[in-house]
Design a protein around this motif. Sequence first.
Motif, PDB file in Angstrom:
ATOM      1  N   TRP A  65      34.781  55.209  22.336  1.00 25.17           N
ATOM      2  CA  TRP A  65      35.890  54.342  22.697  1.00 25.17           C
ATOM      3  C   TRP A  65      36.851  55.122  23.560  1.00 25.17           C
ATOM      4  CZ3 TRP A  65      41.139  54.399  22.287  1.00 25.17           C
ATOM      5  CH2 TRP A  65      41.785  53.182  22.521  1.00 25.17           C
ATOM      6  N   PRO A  66      37.357  54.624  24.622  1.00 25.33           N
ATOM      7  CA  PRO A  66      37.273  53.242  25.083  1.00 25.33           C
ATOM      8  C   PRO A  66      36.055  52.956  25.957  1.00 25.33           C
ATOM      9  CG  PRO A  66      38.817  54.417  26.466  1.00 25.33           C
ATOM     10  CD  PRO A  66      38.317  55.390  25.424  1.00 25.33           C
ATOM     11  N   ASP A  67      35.274  53.982  26.329  1.00 17.51           N
ATOM     12  CA  ASP A  67      34.116  53.787  27.206  1.00 17.51           C
ATOM     13  C   ASP A  67      32.817  53.837  26.411  1.00 17.51           C
ATOM     14  OD1 ASP A  67      32.178  53.699  29.156  1.00 17.51           O
ATOM     15  OD2 ASP A  67      32.992  55.359  30.338  1.00 17.51           O
ATOM     16  N   PRO A  68      32.255  52.672  26.089  1.00 19.80           N
ATOM     17  CA  PRO A  68      31.020  52.668  25.292  1.00 19.80           C
ATOM     18  C   PRO A  68      29.813  53.233  26.026  1.00 19.80           C
ATOM     19  CG  PRO A  68      31.582  50.442  26.000  1.00 19.80           C
ATOM     20  CD  PRO A  68      32.709  51.330  26.429  1.00 19.80           C
ATOM     21  N   ASN A  69      29.965  53.581  27.316  1.00 19.33           N
ATOM     22  CA  ASN A  69      28.877  54.221  28.048  1.00 19.33           C
ATOM     23  C   ASN A  69      28.764  55.706  27.729  1.00 19.33           C
ATOM     24  OD1 ASN A  69      28.000  51.886  29.464  1.00 19.33           O
ATOM     25  ND2 ASN A  69      29.784  52.088  30.794  1.00 19.33           N
ATOM     26  N   ASP A  70      29.823  56.285  27.155  1.00 17.23           N
ATOM     27  CA  ASP A  70      29.754  57.672  26.700  1.00 17.23           C
ATOM     28  C   ASP A  70      28.851  57.729  25.463  1.00 17.23           C
ATOM     29  OD1 ASP A  70      31.380  58.798  28.648  1.00 17.23           O
ATOM     30  OD2 ASP A  70      33.215  58.567  27.462  1.00 17.23           O
TER      31      ASP A  70
END
Length: 179
Positions: A65-70
């Motif tokens: 979070w906040p980037d679910p691509n991580d």
Amino acid sequence: MESGPTGMLVRDAAQLDDAIVVALGSNDRGVWRDCREALEAALARFRAEGIDVVARSSWWRSAAWPDPNDPPFLNGVVIVQTAHDPQALMEALGRIEAAFGRQRSAANAPRTLDLDLIAYGRTTGNLDGLILPHPRAAHRLFVMGPLAEIAPGWVHPDGETAEALAGSAPVGKDAAPLR
């Protein structure tokens, strides 16, 4: 206290009022086989810094979070005892993070180890930049879920228990214990 699945379940109100709560997280395994091994190694390092783990949650997985691509996170919570005051405890946690290769780059970037002081007993307020309790922890299922696992009756200064906060946390709704 009574035994829980991964350590001790804290129920005594006085112990909960005095609880020092630390959250752990990792989504970059670094030199370890996986994030779980990195987190276990971090816990093993606590004692050398004068921090005794008295209760621990299971490990919980959640999307970054906040980037679910991580890469996804592995998180957990411990209740500790220490002679350190809050600032000295934060310094000790920082030394552990540094030993594990923690790089402070962009906010919420992947990290080998993230150690957050969630609560230090009933201490509240801004202590020279250290805000207690942690200002965002109550809204994060990946913190309140593990805390509710080991101390469901822990009460946030807003009056809500860890169990209630876990049930209403808006961030990290996908967080769940590893089985």
